[in-house]
Design a protein around this motif. Structure first.
Motif, PDB file in Angstrom:
ATOM      1  N   TRP A  36       0.872  -1.181   0.000  1.00 53.46           N
ATOM      2  CA  TRP A  36       0.000   0.000   0.000  1.00 53.46           C
ATOM      3  C   TRP A  36       0.906   1.228   0.000  1.00 53.46           C
ATOM      4  N   PHE A  37       0.565   2.176  -0.850  1.00 50.21           N
ATOM      5  CA  PHE A  37       1.300   3.423  -0.976  1.00 50.21           C
ATOM      6  C   PHE A  37       0.313   4.576  -0.907  1.00 50.21           C
ATOM      7  N   ARG A  38       0.829   5.757  -0.667  1.00 49.88           N
ATOM      8  CA  ARG A  38      -0.038   6.937  -0.671  1.00 49.88           C
ATOM      9  C   ARG A  38       0.717   8.124  -1.232  1.00 49.88           C
ATOM     10  N   GLN A  39      -0.065   9.048  -1.772  1.00 50.07           N
ATOM     11  CA  GLN A  39       0.517  10.274  -2.306  1.00 50.07           C
ATOM     12  C   GLN A  39      -0.391  11.446  -1.977  1.00 50.07           C
ATOM     13  N   ALA A  40       0.161  12.372  -1.240  1.00 41.64           N
ATOM     14  CA  ALA A  40      -0.559  13.587  -0.886  1.00 41.64           C
ATOM     15  C   ALA A  40      -0.237  14.669  -1.913  1.00 41.64           C
ATOM     16  N   PRO A  41      -1.117  15.656  -2.065  1.00 46.70           N
ATOM     17  CA  PRO A  41      -0.858  16.721  -3.040  1.00 46.70           C
ATOM     18  C   PRO A  41       0.482  17.401  -2.782  1.00 46.70           C
ATOM     19  N   GLY A  42       1.268  17.514  -3.833  1.00 46.86           N
ATOM     20  CA  GLY A  42       2.555  18.194  -3.728  1.00 46.86           C
ATOM     21  C   GLY A  42       3.654  17.394  -3.084  1.00 46.86           C
ATOM     22  N   LYS A  43       3.376  16.137  -2.757  1.00 54.54           N
ATOM     23  CA  LYS A  43       4.375  15.297  -2.103  1.00 54.54           C
ATOM     24  C   LYS A  43       4.673  14.062  -2.937  1.00 54.54           C
ATOM     25  N   GLU A  44       5.823  13.461  -2.666  1.00 58.38           N
ATOM     26  CA  GLU A  44       6.176  12.231  -3.349  1.00 58.38           C
ATOM     27  C   GLU A  44       5.369  11.056  -2.795  1.00 58.38           C
ATOM     28  N   GLY A 119      -6.302   3.941  -7.289  1.00 56.68           N
ATOM     29  CA  GLY A 119      -6.238   4.745  -6.079  1.00 56.68           C
ATOM     30  C   GLY A 119      -7.601   5.062  -5.495  1.00 56.68           C
ATOM     31  N   THR A 120      -7.611   5.320  -4.189  1.00 54.35           N
ATOM     32  CA  THR A 120      -8.816   5.744  -3.493  1.00 54.35           C
ATOM     33  C   THR A 120      -8.445   6.893  -2.560  1.00 54.35           C
TER      34      THR A 120
END
Length: 126
Positions: A36-44, A119-120
């Protein structure tokens, strides 16, 4: 056709919980390590957690350790990410992905992963 579909995201207040699901079609999820991975706005993009195919051992990023739990239900061809004590900084798009089975611990290096879901969105806000 190989496909991964994430679900279970949404808006939750700080301290709340969500359970994300990653369901596979066209292949057997049990044969793969899943991350599981995640990506926030403006971040890697960052690795959150992974589970191995061999012994279902798990690994967590320090930022989620003790709050998130990854598990798999091979009969349902699904991997879950139970997220508790959510914080605003957990807000991101969450993705699941497949990696070849490894003889050692699963990895959170995203470039090792091959197939990805769409993605969700998870939003933690009051």
């Amino acid at each position: 056709q190989v496909q991964l579909v994430e679900s279970g995201g949404g808006l939750v207040q700080p301290g709340g919980s969500l359970r994300l699901s990653c369901t596979a079609s066209g292949f057997t999820l049990a044969y793969y390590d899943i991350g599981w991975f995640r990506q926030a706005p403006g971040k890697e993009r960052e690795g959150v957690s992974c589970i191995s195919s061999s012994d279902e051992s798990t690994y967590y990023a320090d930022s989620v350790k003790g709050r998130f739990t990854i598990s798999r239900d091979n009969a349902k061809n699904t991997v879950y990410l139970e997220m508790n004590s959510l914080k605003p900084e957990d807000t991101a798009v969450y993705y699941c992905a497949t990696d070849r089975p490894r003889s050692i611990q699963c990895t959170l290096l995203d470039y090792e992963y091959d197939d990805w879901g769409q993605g969700t969105q998870v939003t933690v806000s009051s």
